[in-house]
Design an enzyme around this catalytic site. Sequence first.
Site, PDB file in Angstrom:
ATOM      1  N   CYS A  33       8.218  -3.225   3.358  1.00 32.02           N
ATOM      2  CA  CYS A  33       7.416  -2.428   2.419  1.00 32.02           C
ATOM      3  C   CYS A  33       5.947  -2.735   2.655  1.00 32.02           C
ATOM      4  CB  CYS A  33       7.842  -2.661   0.971  1.00 32.02           C
ATOM      5  SG  CYS A  33       7.573  -4.335   0.354  1.00 32.02           S
ATOM      6  N   ASN A  87       5.353  -6.715   0.759  1.00 32.81           N
ATOM      7  CA  ASN A  87       6.421  -7.729   0.883  1.00 32.81           C
ATOM      8  C   ASN A  87       6.436  -8.696  -0.312  1.00 32.81           C
ATOM      9  OD1 ASN A  87       7.441 -10.386   3.186  1.00 32.81           O
ATOM     10  ND2 ASN A  87       8.726  -8.887   2.193  1.00 32.81           N
ATOM     11  N   CYS A 142       7.194  -6.971  -3.703  1.00 36.18           N
ATOM     12  CA  CYS A 142       7.971  -6.282  -4.749  1.00 36.18           C
ATOM     13  C   CYS A 142       9.290  -5.719  -4.215  1.00 36.18           C
ATOM     14  CB  CYS A 142       7.146  -5.147  -5.369  1.00 36.18           C
ATOM     15  SG  CYS A 142       5.717  -5.726  -6.321  1.00 36.18           S
ATOM     16  N   ARG A 143       9.225  -4.641  -3.441  1.00 34.73           N
ATOM     17  CA  ARG A 143      10.451  -3.907  -3.082  1.00 34.73           C
ATOM     18  C   ARG A 143      11.256  -4.553  -1.976  1.00 34.73           C
ATOM     19  NH1 ARG A 143       7.448   1.473  -1.726  1.00 34.73           N
ATOM     20  NH2 ARG A 143       6.028  -0.155  -0.995  1.00 34.73           N
ATOM     21  N   SER A 144      10.621  -4.918  -0.853  1.00 34.86           N
ATOM     22  CA  SER A 144      11.435  -5.436   0.262  1.00 34.86           C
ATOM     23  C   SER A 144      12.029  -6.818  -0.011  1.00 34.86           C
ATOM     24  CB  SER A 144      10.676  -5.387   1.594  1.00 34.86           C
ATOM     25  OG  SER A 144       9.532  -6.202   1.602  1.00 34.86           O
ATOM     26  N   ASP A 182       7.432   2.260  -6.222  1.00 38.76           N
ATOM     27  CA  ASP A 182       6.810   0.942  -6.071  1.00 38.76           C
ATOM     28  C   ASP A 182       6.466   0.369  -7.444  1.00 38.76           C
ATOM     29  OD1 ASP A 182       5.402  -1.307  -5.423  1.00 38.76           O
ATOM     30  OD2 ASP A 182       4.274  -0.349  -3.798  1.00 38.76           O
TER      31      ASP A 182
END
Length: 154
Positions: free
Chosen positions: A8, A11, A13-15, A123
């Site tokens: 993401c 690196n 939050c999402r990934s 996000d």
Amino acid sequence: MIRVLFVCLGNICRSPMAEAVMRDLVEKEHLSHRIEVDSAATSSWHIGEPPHRGTQDKLKEYDISTKGMQGRQLQKADFNHFDYIIGMDESNIRNIRTMVGNPDSPKIFRFLDLTDHQKDVPDPYYTGNFQETYDLVLEGCHALLEKIKIENQM
Ligand code: 4NP
């Protein structure tokens, strides 16, 4: 070993959420000796930082640990090391393709294209809604694990 990389923008939050959820699923299916999971950023903004507090708290609710996780940036060498390179949104995909210098590889794809949603992972750095992201990440990870099992005779 099958190697999976989630990517993401930051690196944090999402990934990392996808990395931790996927690793948890892999462990529960006793496939840790076959499938390795990592994550990285397209940006250099949060190198060395732990996951965002919102990601940590959401994962803790589901008994998933983020211990020892820290942000890193995608490197060109990741392209050869990993078998599945998964972008959380369309701009991540564009940046990954440029950064690894391999614009056409089928290894690189957008996470939720594996599901009926066919959209970017929202996000939570901007939306603040870590639950919405977690729900989509979990659905995506289930779909990804099925794909990996089918493609690698597991
Ligand atoms: P991520 O979210 O890509 O899911 O880790 C973001 C994290 C940090 C920033 C943007 C998005 N930032 O602008 O610092």
